[in-house]
Write a protein that holds these residues in place. Structure first.
Motif, PDB file in Angstrom:
ATOM      1  N   PHE A 339       0.800  -1.225   0.000  1.00  0.00           N
ATOM      2  CA  PHE A 339       0.000   0.000   0.000  1.00  0.00           C
ATOM      3  C   PHE A 339       0.838   1.283   0.000  1.00  0.00           C
ATOM      4  CE2 PHE A 339      -2.458  -3.222   2.398  1.00  0.00           C
ATOM      5  CZ  PHE A 339      -3.374  -3.505   1.413  1.00  0.00           C
ATOM      6  N   MET A 340       2.140   1.162   0.148  1.00  0.00           N
ATOM      7  CA  MET A 340       3.015   2.338   0.154  1.00  0.00           C
ATOM      8  C   MET A 340       3.694   2.551  -1.204  1.00  0.00           C
ATOM      9  SD  MET A 340       3.222   4.108   3.058  1.00  0.00           S
ATOM     10  CE  MET A 340       4.857   4.855   2.962  1.00  0.00           C
ATOM     11  N   SER A 341       4.218   1.473  -1.773  1.00  0.00           N
ATOM     12  CA  SER A 341       4.970   1.580  -3.021  1.00  0.00           C
ATOM     13  C   SER A 341       4.052   1.840  -4.209  1.00  0.00           C
ATOM     14  CB  SER A 341       5.759   0.290  -3.266  1.00  0.00           C
ATOM     15  OG  SER A 341       6.691   0.060  -2.240  1.00  0.00           O
ATOM     16  N   TYR A 342       4.601   2.533  -5.210  1.00  0.00           N
ATOM     17  CA  TYR A 342       3.847   2.764  -6.440  1.00  0.00           C
ATOM     18  C   TYR A 342       3.771   1.469  -7.250  1.00  0.00           C
ATOM     19  CZ  TYR A 342       2.632   4.284 -11.123  1.00  0.00           C
ATOM     20  OH  TYR A 342       2.030   4.409 -12.349  1.00  0.00           O
ATOM     21  N   GLY A 343       2.625   1.225  -7.864  1.00  0.00           N
ATOM     22  CA  GLY A 343       2.489   0.068  -8.739  1.00  0.00           C
ATOM     23  C   GLY A 343       1.066  -0.453  -8.758  1.00  0.00           C
ATOM     24  N   GLY A 344       0.494  -0.565  -9.933  1.00  0.00           N
ATOM     25  CA  GLY A 344      -0.896  -0.981 -10.057  1.00  0.00           C
ATOM     26  C   GLY A 344      -1.147  -2.423  -9.697  1.00  0.00           C
ATOM     27  N   SER A 345      -0.396  -3.360 -10.291  1.00  0.00           N
ATOM     28  CA  SER A 345      -0.652  -4.782 -10.041  1.00  0.00           C
ATOM     29  C   SER A 345      -0.400  -5.139  -8.582  1.00  0.00           C
ATOM     30  CB  SER A 345       0.210  -5.657 -10.960  1.00  0.00           C
ATOM     31  OG  SER A 345       1.587  -5.353 -10.814  1.00  0.00           O
ATOM     32  N   SER A 346       0.633  -4.556  -7.987  1.00  0.00           N
ATOM     33  CA  SER A 346       0.937  -4.809  -6.581  1.00  0.00           C
ATOM     34  C   SER A 346      -0.164  -4.264  -5.680  1.00  0.00           C
ATOM     35  CB  SER A 346       2.280  -4.166  -6.211  1.00  0.00           C
ATOM     36  OG  SER A 346       2.508  -4.244  -4.821  1.00  0.00           O
ATOM     37  N   TYR A 347      -0.593  -3.034  -5.943  1.00  0.00           N
ATOM     38  CA  TYR A 347      -1.608  -2.413  -5.091  1.00  0.00           C
ATOM     39  C   TYR A 347      -2.942  -3.158  -5.188  1.00  0.00           C
ATOM     40  CZ  TYR A 347      -4.359   1.037  -2.629  1.00  0.00           C
ATOM     41  OH  TYR A 347      -5.174   1.640  -1.700  1.00  0.00           O
ATOM     42  N   ILE A 348      -3.351  -3.472  -6.399  1.00  0.00           N
ATOM     43  CA  ILE A 348      -4.636  -4.140  -6.595  1.00  0.00           C
ATOM     44  C   ILE A 348      -4.635  -5.533  -5.974  1.00  0.00           C
ATOM     45  CG2 ILE A 348      -6.195  -5.092  -8.329  1.00  0.00           C
ATOM     46  CD1 ILE A 348      -6.304  -2.016  -7.910  1.00  0.00           C
ATOM     47  N   THR A 349      -3.520  -6.259  -6.102  1.00  0.00           N
ATOM     48  CA  THR A 349      -3.441  -7.587  -5.495  1.00  0.00           C
ATOM     49  C   THR A 349      -3.548  -7.495  -3.979  1.00  0.00           C
ATOM     50  OG1 THR A 349      -2.013  -8.329  -7.298  1.00  0.00           O
ATOM     51  CG2 THR A 349      -2.082  -9.696  -5.331  1.00  0.00           C
ATOM     52  N   ASN A 350      -2.873  -6.519  -3.390  1.00  0.00           N
ATOM     53  CA  ASN A 350      -2.945  -6.343  -1.934  1.00  0.00           C
ATOM     54  C   ASN A 350      -4.355  -5.964  -1.482  1.00  0.00           C
ATOM     55  OD1 ASN A 350      -0.250  -6.919  -1.075  1.00  0.00           O
ATOM     56  ND2 ASN A 350       0.429  -4.969  -1.896  1.00  0.00           N
ATOM     57  N   ILE A 351      -5.040  -5.134  -2.265  1.00  0.00           N
ATOM     58  CA  ILE A 351      -6.423  -4.774  -1.934  1.00  0.00           C
ATOM     59  C   ILE A 351      -7.334  -5.999  -2.024  1.00  0.00           C
ATOM     60  CG2 ILE A 351      -8.459  -3.619  -2.902  1.00  0.00           C
ATOM     61  CD1 ILE A 351      -6.944  -1.776  -1.143  1.00  0.00           C
ATOM     62  N   MET A 352      -7.129  -6.806  -3.050  1.00  0.00           N
ATOM     63  CA  MET A 352      -7.912  -8.035  -3.188  1.00  0.00           C
ATOM     64  C   MET A 352      -7.682  -8.952  -1.987  1.00  0.00           C
ATOM     65  SD  MET A 352      -7.290  -8.747  -7.257  1.00  0.00           S
ATOM     66  CE  MET A 352      -8.112 -10.349  -7.284  1.00  0.00           C
ATOM     67  N   ALA A 353      -6.434  -9.045  -1.545  1.00  0.00           N
ATOM     68  CA  ALA A 353      -6.102  -9.875  -0.395  1.00  0.00           C
ATOM     69  C   ALA A 353      -6.794  -9.372   0.865  1.00  0.00           C
ATOM     70  CB  ALA A 353      -4.582  -9.910  -0.198  1.00  0.00           C
ATOM     71  N   VAL A 354      -6.759  -8.067   1.067  1.00  0.00           N
ATOM     72  CA  VAL A 354      -7.441  -7.464   2.220  1.00  0.00           C
ATOM     73  C   VAL A 354      -8.941  -7.722   2.145  1.00  0.00           C
ATOM     74  CG1 VAL A 354      -8.105  -5.254   3.266  1.00  0.00           C
ATOM     75  CG2 VAL A 354      -5.722  -5.694   2.692  1.00  0.00           C
ATOM     76  N   GLY A 355      -9.503  -7.567   0.962  1.00  0.00           N
ATOM     77  CA  GLY A 355     -10.937  -7.802   0.774  1.00  0.00           C
ATOM     78  C   GLY A 355     -11.334  -9.217   1.137  1.00  0.00           C
ATOM     79  N   LEU A 356     -10.517 -10.183   0.765  1.00  0.00           N
ATOM     80  CA  LEU A 356     -10.813 -11.580   1.083  1.00  0.00           C
ATOM     81  C   LEU A 356     -10.810 -11.821   2.591  1.00  0.00           C
ATOM     82  CD1 LEU A 356      -8.744 -13.405  -1.698  1.00  0.00           C
ATOM     83  CD2 LEU A 356     -11.230 -13.239  -1.544  1.00  0.00           C
ATOM     84  N   VAL A 357      -9.821 -11.248   3.287  1.00  0.00           N
ATOM     85  CA  VAL A 357      -9.751 -11.433   4.741  1.00  0.00           C
ATOM     86  C   VAL A 357     -10.941 -10.763   5.430  1.00  0.00           C
ATOM     87  CG1 VAL A 357      -8.409 -11.009   6.838  1.00  0.00           C
ATOM     88  CG2 VAL A 357      -7.236 -11.606   4.718  1.00  0.00           C
TER      89      VAL A 357
END
Length: 369
Positions: A339-357
């Motif tokens: 959530f800190m570093s720039y990057g679309g695929s990284s950010y979206i994957t982390n958001i998806m992971a948070v959403g699942l939890v």
């Protein structure tokens, strides 16, 4: 149709909004540091990713996570196919790693980011169907196979950073599932032995060696392989307790720290916000991880529990590895700070992971509609 895209009010009461607020706070703090590092253009792009991520988070929360379990095979094998295509046809190499998929002149992201999420979902599903019996040899080998396939394809790219993330995801899930410690110890010993064996073989890429050597002795080549770490340490150290102030980081502004908006974003935090800023960020991460562990502990099923543990493993290792490499306690790799570093695929994957939890968390209780 629109009614199906609404979250029931009883479920909303079970949603941990404070976790979403923490994720948003880290994301906006990250965007501020990205702005300081590289300017308004990349900052705007990151804000777009944050907004898109919040919309995506909502849609993930709408559907019961048990539905995702039913699509685990499709999600997993789609990730594997993307990795295979990336390895053979659409590879684009950045900083030594061929983990980026490029079609024509357009770079569309890192398939490995999505494949690691598919791996978590698949392993969680298998453990659920096995009723958590991981110490049965047949079950263990089955799980190990599903873990190995995407990891081998990631090594071929090569992307050792992402391979390490996947390895520690699997290690975290297996440990939480109750795998015998002697098996875990044997696995770790095997990895160390494997690295020693391939060190002087063609499989050991030169840039991996350079990164490992510069980690073990960064002062040996402060103007070459160790320059990035050396400059990062100067920047973080110069921030002292309170930091130099927002937009006042000389190491960052002077361009002395490469990839300061992505892999080395923590160097910006250390220089401009100092120890207090770093502690603030780590505190937010700590609270978020604590909440996720609690969700894993109280999940109504093994699938939800292992899914949450997999995400916790991503967070823990990524935070350690990213911050560690900026201060010299971990080898440099292309691992972003969640959530800190720039990057679309990284950010979206982390958001998806948070959403699942959070999805697991809001459906822990039996709710009568």
């Amino acid at each position: 149709m629109l009614d199906k895209l609404k979250i029931n009010k009883k479920l909303i009461r079970e949603l941990d909004f404070s976790a979403i607020i923490i994720v948003l706070a880290i994301s906006l703090f990250g965007a501020m540091n990205i702005y300081s590092a590289v300017g308004i253009s990349v900052f705007k792009s990151q804000i777009v990713w944050i907004l898109f991520g919040m919309v995506l988070l909502y849609f993930i929360l709408v559907f019961d996570y048990s539905l995702i379990q039913g699509y685990a095979n499709i999600i997993y094998w789609s990730g594997v196919i993307l990795l295979a295509l990336n390895d053979t046809i659409f590879k684009s190499t950045v900083n030594g790693a061929g983990s980026w998929m490029k079609i024509g002149s357009v770079t569309i992201g890192q398939p490995s980011e999505f494949a690691k999420l598919g791996m978590i979902i698949m392993i969680a599903k298998k453990l659920d169907s096995m009723e958590g019996n991981i110490n049965n040899l047949k079950n263990f080998l089955n799980l190990a196979m599903y873990a190995a396939i995407p990891m081998i394809l990631i090594v071929i790219q090569p992307d050792m950073g992402m391979m390490m993330v996947c390895f520690f995801i699997v290690l975290g899930i297996f440990f939480a599932a109750g795998l015998e410690l002697k098996v875990i110890g044997a696995g770790l010993a095997s990895i160390i032995t494997l690295i020693a064996i391939v060190w002087n073989s063609p499989l050991m890429h030169e840039y991996w060696k350079i990164r490992l050597i510069s980690f073990l002795d960064p002062e040996a080549d402060q103007l070459g392989a160790g320059a990035q770490l050396f400059q990062s340490q100067i920047g973080i150290g110069s921030g002292e307790i309170l930091g130099k102030g927002f937009l006042k980081g000389t190491q960052v502004a002077g361009g002395f720290i490469p990839e300061s908006h992505t892999d080395f974003i923590f160097a910006v935090v250390g220089e401009e916000w100092g120890l207090l800023g770093a502690v603030f960020l780590l505190t937010l991460y700590g609270i978020l991880i604590y909440k996720f562990i609690n969700i894993a502990r109280t999940s109504k099923d093994i699938f939800g529990s292992m899914l949450s543990i997999g995400v916790v493993s991503i967070m823990l290792f990524s935070i350690y590895q990213n911050i560690g490499m900026t201060i010299g306690v971990a080898p440099i790799s292309g691992i972003t700070l969640p959530f800190m570093s720039y990057g679309g695929s990284s950010y979206i994957t982390n958001i998806m992971a948070v959403g699942l939890v959070l999805n697991v968390g809001m459906r822990r209780k039996k709710i009568n509609f």
